[in-house]
Design a protein around this motif. Structure first.
Motif, short mmCIF file in Angstrom:
data_model
loop_
_atom_site.label_atom_id
_atom_site.label_comp_id
_atom_site.label_asym_id
_atom_site.label_seq_id
_atom_site.Cartn_x
_atom_site.Cartn_y
_atom_site.Cartn_z
N GLY A 28 53.46 47.20 91.14
CA GLY A 28 52.94 46.06 90.44
C GLY A 28 53.90 44.79 90.86
O GLY A 28 54.26 44.38 92.08
N VAL A 29 54.27 43.87 89.91
CA VAL A 29 54.60 42.67 89.99
C VAL A 29 55.94 42.26 89.84
O VAL A 29 56.39 41.24 89.92
N GLU A 30 56.67 43.27 89.64
CA GLU A 30 58.27 43.15 89.47
C GLU A 30 58.88 44.19 90.41
O GLU A 30 58.39 45.29 90.60
N PHE A 31 59.94 43.66 90.84
CA PHE A 31 60.73 44.71 91.74
C PHE A 31 61.61 45.68 90.64
O PHE A 31 61.30 46.78 90.84
N CYS A 32 62.55 45.44 89.98
CA CYS A 32 63.20 46.32 88.94
C CYS A 32 64.00 45.61 87.77
O CYS A 32 64.78 44.62 88.21
N SER A 33 63.89 46.00 86.48
CA SER A 33 64.76 45.36 85.69
C SER A 33 65.93 46.18 85.16
O SER A 33 66.50 45.79 84.29
N GLY A 34 66.61 47.03 86.16
CA GLY A 34 67.76 47.53 85.65
C GLY A 34 67.55 48.86 84.91
O GLY A 34 66.53 49.67 84.99
N ALA A 35 68.41 49.50 84.27
CA ALA A 35 68.24 50.57 83.47
C ALA A 35 67.58 50.34 82.16
O ALA A 35 67.42 49.22 81.76
N HIS A 36 66.71 51.20 82.00
CA HIS A 36 66.02 51.28 80.83
C HIS A 36 66.71 51.10 79.77
O HIS A 36 67.75 51.83 79.29
N VAL A 72 65.39 47.52 103.65
CA VAL A 72 64.85 46.07 103.27
C VAL A 72 64.45 46.21 101.93
O VAL A 72 63.65 46.93 101.57
N ALA A 73 64.90 45.25 100.99
CA ALA A 73 64.31 45.21 99.51
C ALA A 73 63.31 44.21 99.64
O ALA A 73 63.45 42.99 100.07
N ALA A 74 62.16 44.47 99.33
CA ALA A 74 61.12 43.87 99.11
C ALA A 74 60.70 43.26 97.63
O ALA A 74 60.43 44.08 96.82
N ILE A 75 61.32 41.93 97.36
CA ILE A 75 61.61 41.66 95.79
C ILE A 75 60.44 40.86 95.35
O ILE A 75 60.37 39.66 95.86
N GLU A 76 59.45 41.47 94.68
CA GLU A 76 58.34 40.68 93.93
C GLU A 76 58.67 40.30 92.51
O GLU A 76 59.49 41.43 92.13
N GLY A 77 58.64 39.08 91.90
CA GLY A 77 59.03 39.02 90.72
C GLY A 77 60.63 39.10 90.38
O GLY A 77 61.36 38.43 91.26
N GLY A 78 61.20 39.92 89.61
CA GLY A 78 62.60 39.71 89.16
C GLY A 78 63.29 41.09 89.69
O GLY A 78 62.87 42.18 89.56
N ALA A 79 64.52 40.76 90.14
CA ALA A 79 65.40 41.80 90.39
C ALA A 79 66.57 41.72 89.42
O ALA A 79 67.56 40.53 89.65
N VAL A 80 66.80 42.29 88.31
CA VAL A 80 67.29 41.94 87.20
C VAL A 80 68.51 42.89 86.52
O VAL A 80 67.89 44.14 86.61
N GLY A 81 69.61 42.51 86.15
CA GLY A 81 70.41 43.67 86.17
C GLY A 81 70.71 44.59 87.16
O GLY A 81 70.99 44.36 88.05
N GLY A 82 70.59 46.00 86.60
CA GLY A 82 70.69 46.74 87.61
C GLY A 82 69.72 46.48 88.85
O GLY A 82 70.07 47.33 89.83
N GLY A 83 68.54 45.97 88.52
CA GLY A 83 67.54 45.86 89.89
C GLY A 83 68.24 44.80 90.81
O GLY A 83 68.23 45.00 91.96
N ALA A 84 69.07 43.95 90.13
CA ALA A 84 69.89 43.13 91.42
C ALA A 84 70.68 43.91 92.07
O ALA A 84 71.07 43.60 93.42
N GLU A 85 71.46 44.89 91.33
CA GLU A 85 72.55 45.83 91.97
C GLU A 85 71.87 46.57 92.95
O GLU A 85 72.37 46.92 94.15
N LEU A 86 70.68 47.17 92.61
CA LEU A 86 70.07 47.93 93.49
C LEU A 86 69.54 47.04 95.08
O LEU A 86 69.85 47.45 96.03
N ALA A 87 69.09 45.85 94.76
CA ALA A 87 68.64 44.88 95.83
C ALA A 87 70.19 44.78 96.73
O ALA A 87 69.83 44.64 98.01
N THR A 88 71.21 44.84 96.23
CA THR A 88 72.61 44.40 97.13
C THR A 88 72.84 45.81 97.97
O THR A 88 73.74 45.73 99.03
N ALA A 89 72.47 46.90 97.49
CA ALA A 89 72.56 48.11 98.17
C ALA A 89 71.45 48.14 99.44
O ALA A 89 71.91 49.10 100.28
#
Length: 341
Positions: A139-147, A183-200
């Motif tokens: 969809g339009v977002e990468f990941c918003s972290g933990a539910h 490689v992280a392909a970030i559409e929309g927001g990488a928020v919270g834990g999603g930002a942490e995922l991106a750094t991995a």
């Protein structure tokens, strides 16, 4: 002259937990009593868990495997939907994709998705032909972290939260150290834990309208999946303090300046650009050599210099003896490579 003088810093240790307190003259500053009590309770619980594990397994085990087992056991008891898919046919041979699927909640990571992510990482390790992996959200977002339900419903106690934290730290460390390029392909927001995922991931490609947002402090939290440590290595101390402690979203332009993001592309193009980036940079050499070099780099981050050098020798010797290396030397002139550079 100020009467207040810092005399010493003492480190009070309990099992698995440290509390730093400062001895101050004329009055000592102590941690709140309720924090001390909670700390003692968690430490006692951890000691009990360790004793139980040693009794079950006949002795101490690798703590990372303990963390994975305990976290998996806890998270598998929660039925909360979402999924993580491994796409082996991306149209580019040797390149897989991991897709986070929970679009109704901005691809927030549920307990089920965390367990599925572990299964996907295990599956990737079974495919020697995989040279690179693209991590993306559906969809339009990468990941918003933990539910949110994990904190509000399922993981209310400090012990449960700690198990989830240790599980995700260990899992993302394994993902970070895969011999594949990530490689992280970030559409929309990488928020919270999603930002942490991106750094991995090894590289991050973000859309023009995307952002990386370490929102943790606004939630009264710190990073818990290893993102704070990885971010500091990526961007340095001062930039990490600004990004983590302010809790402000980081726009693509600023993220590029900090060194957090490698490429900025038009909205909707991150996945396509990630595949092209991999094709251009990592698929022209023998896959064994590319993965061997990634292995050496990963080892250099976690081993002592001497041990890392010994590991590098081992990788080199294995590649030297392989037919793939012999063929590449026989068919490729170093002079031709210099001309093509």
């Amino acid at each position: 002259m100020a009467m207040l003088k810092v005399c010493a810093q003492q480190v009070v240790r309990t099992t698995g937990v440290r509390w730093y307190k400062t001895a101050v003259h004329p009055k000592n500053v102590h941690p709140p009593p309720e924090l001390v009590q909670e700390q003692a309770r968690v430490s006692a619980s951890l000691r009990e868990e360790r004793r139980e594990n040693e009794e079950l397994e006949g002795g101490p085990r690798d703590p990372t495997q303990v963390f994975l087992q305990q976290g998996r056991h806890l998270l598998q008891s929660i039925d909360d939907g979402g999924d993580v898919h491994l796409v082996k046919d991306t149209g580019v041979p040797g390149v897989f994709a991991i897709e986070l699927e929970n679009p109704e909640h901005a691809n927030a990571m549920t307990a089920n998705m965390m367990c599925r992510f572990e299964e996907v990482v295990r599956e990737i390790n079974k495919h020697p032909e995989c040279v690179a992996v693209v991590l993306r959200g559906v969809g339009v977002e990468f990941c918003s972290g933990a539910h949110a339900d994990l904190a509000k419903v399922h993981l209310l106690s400090a012990e449960r939260g700690l198990r989830m934290c240790r599980y995700m730290q260990t899992l993302l460390l394994e993902f970070h150290n895969l011999p594949c390029i990530t490689v992280a392909a970030i559409e929309g927001g990488a928020v919270g834990g999603g930002a942490e995922l991106a750094t991995a991931c090894d590289f991050r490609i973000v859309s023009e309208k995307g952002n990386v947002h370490f929102v943790h402090t606004h939630l009264g939290l710190s990073t818990g999946w290893g993102g704070g440590t990885r971010l500091t290595k990526l961007v340095g101390r001062r930039a990490a303090i600004l990004l983590l402690c302010s809790g402000k979203p980081c726009a693509p332009k600023d993220a590029t300046a900090f060194g957090l993001v490698d490429r900025v592309v038009p909205e909707g193009d991150t996945y396509r650009d990630a595949l092209n980036f991999i094709k251009t940079n990592f698929l022209k050499a023998p896959s064994e050599a590319v993965k061997g070099c990634k292995d050496i780099i990963a080892a250099a981050e976690i081993l002592t210099p001497r041990t890392a050098l010994l590991y590098e020798q081992k990788i080199f010797a294995a590649l030297w003896a392989r037919n793939a290396r012999t063929k590449s030397v026989a068919t490729t002139s170093k002079l031709n490579l210099l001309k093509d550079a």
